[in-house]
Write an enzyme that holds these catalytic residues in place. Structure first.
Site, mmCIF file in Angstrom:
data_model
loop_
_atom_site.group_PDB
_atom_site.id
_atom_site.type_symbol
_atom_site.label_atom_id
_atom_site.label_comp_id
_atom_site.label_asym_id
_atom_site.label_seq_id
_atom_site.Cartn_x
_atom_site.Cartn_y
_atom_site.Cartn_z
ATOM 1 N N HIS A 189 35.853 9.075 88.171
ATOM 2 C CA HIS A 189 35.295 10.271 88.814
ATOM 3 C C HIS A 189 34.837 9.970 90.250
ATOM 4 C CE1 HIS A 189 35.270 13.651 86.051
ATOM 5 N NE2 HIS A 189 34.697 12.959 85.082
ATOM 6 N N ASP A 234 30.341 25.641 80.452
ATOM 7 C CA ASP A 234 30.643 24.638 79.425
ATOM 8 C C ASP A 234 31.955 24.958 78.708
ATOM 9 O OD1 ASP A 234 28.336 23.350 80.048
ATOM 10 O OD2 ASP A 234 27.333 23.666 78.114
ATOM 11 N N GLN A 253 25.104 18.590 85.405
ATOM 12 C CA GLN A 253 26.382 19.285 85.195
ATOM 13 C C GLN A 253 26.295 20.115 83.915
ATOM 14 O OE1 GLN A 253 29.898 16.878 84.472
ATOM 15 N NE2 GLN A 253 31.227 18.303 85.533
ATOM 16 N N ARG A 291 25.226 12.631 70.684
ATOM 17 C CA ARG A 291 26.419 12.826 71.529
ATOM 18 C C ARG A 291 27.206 14.048 71.060
ATOM 19 N NH1 ARG A 291 31.033 8.174 72.419
ATOM 20 N NH2 ARG A 291 32.438 9.409 73.731
ATOM 21 N N GLU A 334 38.344 16.947 85.513
ATOM 22 C CA GLU A 334 38.450 16.193 84.252
ATOM 23 C C GLU A 334 39.885 15.763 83.919
ATOM 24 O OE1 GLU A 334 35.981 14.919 83.066
ATOM 25 O OE2 GLU A 334 34.298 16.160 83.724
ATOM 26 N N GLU A 370 29.222 11.094 85.280
ATOM 27 C CA GLU A 370 29.635 10.368 86.481
ATOM 28 C C GLU A 370 28.645 10.465 87.635
ATOM 29 O OE1 GLU A 370 30.956 13.082 85.081
ATOM 30 O OE2 GLU A 370 31.847 14.460 86.524
ATOM 31 N N ASN A 371 27.348 10.390 87.383
ATOM 32 C CA ASN A 371 26.404 10.494 88.486
ATOM 33 C C ASN A 371 26.709 9.402 89.515
ATOM 34 O OD1 ASN A 371 24.993 12.718 87.357
ATOM 35 N ND2 ASN A 371 24.084 11.309 85.871
ATOM 36 N N LYS A 414 30.123 15.435 71.552
ATOM 37 C CA LYS A 414 31.495 15.326 71.056
ATOM 38 C C LYS A 414 31.530 15.081 69.539
ATOM 39 C CE LYS A 414 35.060 11.791 71.265
ATOM 40 N NZ LYS A 414 35.579 10.613 71.941
ATOM 41 N N TYR A 443 40.821 18.409 79.988
ATOM 42 C CA TYR A 443 40.939 16.942 79.994
ATOM 43 C C TYR A 443 42.376 16.486 79.716
ATOM 44 C CZ TYR A 443 35.827 16.299 79.847
ATOM 45 O OH TYR A 443 34.498 16.277 80.149
ATOM 46 N N GLN A 447 20.431 15.944 83.177
ATOM 47 C CA GLN A 447 21.862 16.238 83.036
ATOM 48 C C GLN A 447 22.116 17.530 83.796
ATOM 49 O OE1 GLN A 447 24.677 14.720 81.959
ATOM 50 N NE2 GLN A 447 25.674 16.565 82.739
ATOM 51 N N GLY A 471 29.374 11.329 76.309
ATOM 52 C CA GLY A 471 29.815 9.934 76.290
ATOM 53 C C GLY A 471 29.386 9.263 77.583
ATOM 54 N N GLY A 472 29.621 9.967 78.664
ATOM 55 C CA GLY A 472 29.225 9.456 79.970
ATOM 56 C C GLY A 472 29.102 10.601 80.944
ATOM 57 N N HIS A 511 36.616 6.088 82.756
ATOM 58 C CA HIS A 511 36.611 7.520 83.056
ATOM 59 C C HIS A 511 35.520 7.858 84.084
ATOM 60 C CE1 HIS A 511 37.157 11.853 81.957
ATOM 61 N NE2 HIS A 511 35.880 11.911 82.307
ATOM 62 N N GLU A 512 34.294 7.425 83.801
ATOM 63 C CA GLU A 512 33.189 7.788 84.716
ATOM 64 C C GLU A 512 33.396 7.157 86.088
ATOM 65 O OE1 GLU A 512 31.878 10.209 83.546
ATOM 66 O OE2 GLU A 512 32.206 9.862 81.405
#
Ligand code: BES
Ligand code: ZN
Length: 634
Positions: A332, A407, A174, A589, A351, A304-305, A591, A415, A172, A301-302, A328-329
């Site tokens: 991106h 972050d 980002q 997760r 976002e 966007e790689n 969130k 968002y 991960q 949640g996801g 969403h992803e």
């Protein structure tokens, strides 16, 4: 339009033409990578040590062993760069928790040992790696290995996977964890192409955010090439006992066996999302689009790689109710991956735009009612987020300079306030005008990074000049540089939610019993509205009545479960605790779990929270560990 921008725009159009045709995407011409050749580069991103304003990376070639025994990536990173400042005599890279074994530079056609230095370690930023460049040096090669606690990598033991037989690794990067995977100029202002060789145990499959052959033989050596230039936060790796199932000829799902079929079914509408997206904003320029469903400790949640979005298994609800995260992803691929924020202080450009596009795609697939319900749920979340903000500056779209970790820029403000700024513009200019404007924005800045001010200039020159009465400077400033939610915000009204609210009011007034409410037609969204919009001060008896009627405790839908446990914590409804404990032990997760631990902490249940956390912590991702450590320390 300034002279520089004109050149940038016409170059982007050229690369656009070259990129048409889906699978046969070509890397854009050198000149269209970033704005560096057209615009003086200033150092704008404060979360990088790199001297990207003087010397800029252009390509990264990784050659790495994926060592599950030692939980490290080990090998070399070869870096190509160009000098923006001809007098520059050093290359500064970001690193964090890396062991640097040696550094060489390529000069006059051969490799030579380089002079280099590592700065003291900062707990957020890591260490600067400064490499002395002799005059005609054009490449650097670093032999290194990652630290076993690298924040950007989670190493799962076989016991932590569903299959129990093989280990699993996923990354991960980002926002600033690419530097824990490789030495790199870890800023979204820089774009690189990359290639890689990864060696794994032969029974595993390795994947990256790059070209991917779903039929690659399982032989433990995997080669990747990413021809489109990406910001380093989109570097990504996953390795494990992963299987593949195609959805169409260029979209498919990777997952552990236990969830592969269900995932392919859950996400079967991804091709329609791609069509909706391209109809609005132009071609998908990245070749394949695959999804990977990761183990439940994935902290988002996801993610966007590019070519390979990473997803939490909590999206696989069985009824396609949570697929907006895929929308969403995928979105991106335009907002974020194609046109990128120049710094994390502008994260709303990534976002907010993506949340807007996501909602447009959801509307296109499922209609206005579902899109409005999602807007209304988001708006409830934003209003709560605004109330909780520690100071007004943190509710501006453009984040204040003094935030200490990127972050902190990823709140509901980026968002949802971000998306709502675009809803506002859409409403004022009308879709006929606003949709093509946004498409042109993505084309103009394709494969470049932009600031908030770049967008506002573009808006002025390409939309406001022709429609001078649509919006005022004051209105725009209130959105971007002002606090809270401007009174020009759209008010999403869902008739389905109004019905839910009406029956909720009757239940609260004891005019109807929970078991007599007609819920047969309710979607997950209506359930979420029903639970989230409950007033403060519900009693244990009230929760018990709801639970007996609707069996919320232990529900399989992770969103509903999360909403419910937030209520059970507030009301101290202990009957839910075993299920809440299980949820916290299995779902990583962020969130969900950051807010659950936060609620436990602020509702006098810190002891219980700490006990659960002690057990759960080793299974959480390093990012989640850092965040929850901070929550529970308060
Ligand atoms: N890019 C984000 C995830 C992210 C944010 C990773 C900040 C690292 C730092 C991703 O696109 C995202 O926004 N995911 C959301 C889903 C979305 C529907 C709001 C999530 O993870 O919940
Ligand atoms: Zn996002």
């Amino acid at each position: 339009m300034s002279h520089f921008k004109l050149i940038a725009a016409s170059l982007a159009v050229i690369s656009l033409v070259a990129c048409k045709g889906g699978d046969s995407v070509k890397p854009p011409a050198e000149t269209s990578i970033g704005t560096v050749s057209n615009k003086p580069v200033i150092k704008y991103d404060k979360f990088t040590y790199s001297n990207y304003d003087k010397v800029q990376m252009t390509h990264l070639d990784l050659d790495l062993d994926v060592d599950f025994d030692r939980k490290v990536l080990s090998g070399t990173a070869e870096i190509e760069f160009k000098r923006l400042d001809k007098a520059a005599n050093e290359l500064v890279l970001d690193t964090k928790d890396l062991t640097i074994r040696s550094v060489q530079i390529h000069q006059s056609g051969s490799w030579k040992d380089a002079t280099y230095a590592l700065s003291d370690a900062d707990k957020t930023m890591g260490q600067a790696l400064t490499i002395l460049l002799l005059e005609d040096a054009d490449k650097a090669r670093i032999s290194y290995e990652t630290g076993p606690g690298a924040e950007g990598l989670q190493w799962l033991s076989p016991a932590q996977t569903a299959g129990k037989k093989h280990p699993f690794l996923f990354s991960q990067a980002q926002a600033i964890n690419a530097r824990t995977m490789t030495p790199v100029q870890d800023t979204p202002a820089v774009r690189i192409t990359y290639s890689a060789t990864l060696r794994t145990p032969p029974e595993l499959i390795a994947l990256m955010s790059a070209d991917q052959d779903p039929n690659t033989p399982r032989d433990g050596e995997y080669e990747f090439d990413m021809p489109q230039p990406i910001p380093p936060y989109l570097l990504a790796i996953a390795a494990g006992d992963i299987k593949f199932k195609a959805i169409n000829d260029h979209i498919g799902v990777y997952a552990e066996d236990y969830i592969l079929e269900e995932s392919a079914e859950e996400f079967s509408e991804t091709p329609d999302m791609e069509v909706a997206n391209t109809e609005l904003y132009g071609p998908y320029r990245w070749g394949r689009y695959d999804l990977i469903v990761l183990p439940p400790s994935f902290p988002y949640g996801g993610m966007e790689n590019p070519r390979l979005s990473f997803l939490t298994p909590t999206l696989v609800a069985g009824d396609k109710s949570l697929t907006n995260v895929v929308a969403h992803e995928l979105a991106h691929s335009w907002s974020g991956n194609l046109v990128t924020n120049s710094s994390w202080l502008d994260s709303w450009l990534n976002e907010g735009f993506t949340s807007y596009v996501e909602n447009r795609v959801m509307e296109s697939l499922y209609g206005v009612e579902r899109a409005t319900m999602e807007q209304a749920l988001d708006m409830e979340g934003l209003k709560r987020g605004l109330k909780e903000a520690k100071r007004p500056e943190l509710t501006h779209l453009k984040m204040p300079e003094d935030i200490t970790h990127p972050d902190d820029a990823f709140t509901s403000v980026a968002y949802i306030k971000g998306a709502n700024f675009l809803f506002f513009l859409e409403d004022r200019f009308g879709r006929d005008v606003f949709d093509p404007f946004l498409k042109d924005y993505f084309d103009t800045y394709a494969f470049q990074s932009v600031t908030t001010e770049d967008f506002l200039d573009y808006l002025s020159e390409n939309l406001r000049e022709d429609h001078p009465d649509a919006v005022t400077d004051a209105e725009i400033n209130a959105w971007v540089y002002g606090p809270g939610l401007p009174d020009t915000a759209r008010n999403p009204v869902s008739s389905a939610f109004e019905k839910v609210s009406a029956v909720q009011a009757k239940w609260l007034a004891k005019e109807v019993a929970a078991k007599d409410i007609d819920v047969a037609s309710w979607s997950t969204h209506e359930w979420l509205h029903f639970i989230n919009s409950m007033p403060d001060g519900l009693t244990r008896a009230q929760l018990k009545e709801l639970d007996e009627a609707f069996s919320f405790t232990g529900t399989k839908n992770a969103e509903t479960a999360f909403a419910w446990y937030m209520q059970t914590i507030k009301a101290d409804y202990k009957a839910a605790n075993p299920a809440l404990r299980k949820f916290l032990m299995t779902v990583g997760r962020g969130k969900f779990i950051y807010r659950l631990y936060g609620a436990l902490q602020s509702n006098g249940k810190a002891d219980w929270a700490n006990k659960v956390y002690q057990k759960a912590r080793p299974g959480y991702h390093p990012i989640a560990q850092r965040r929850i450590d901070a929550i529970l320390e308060q």
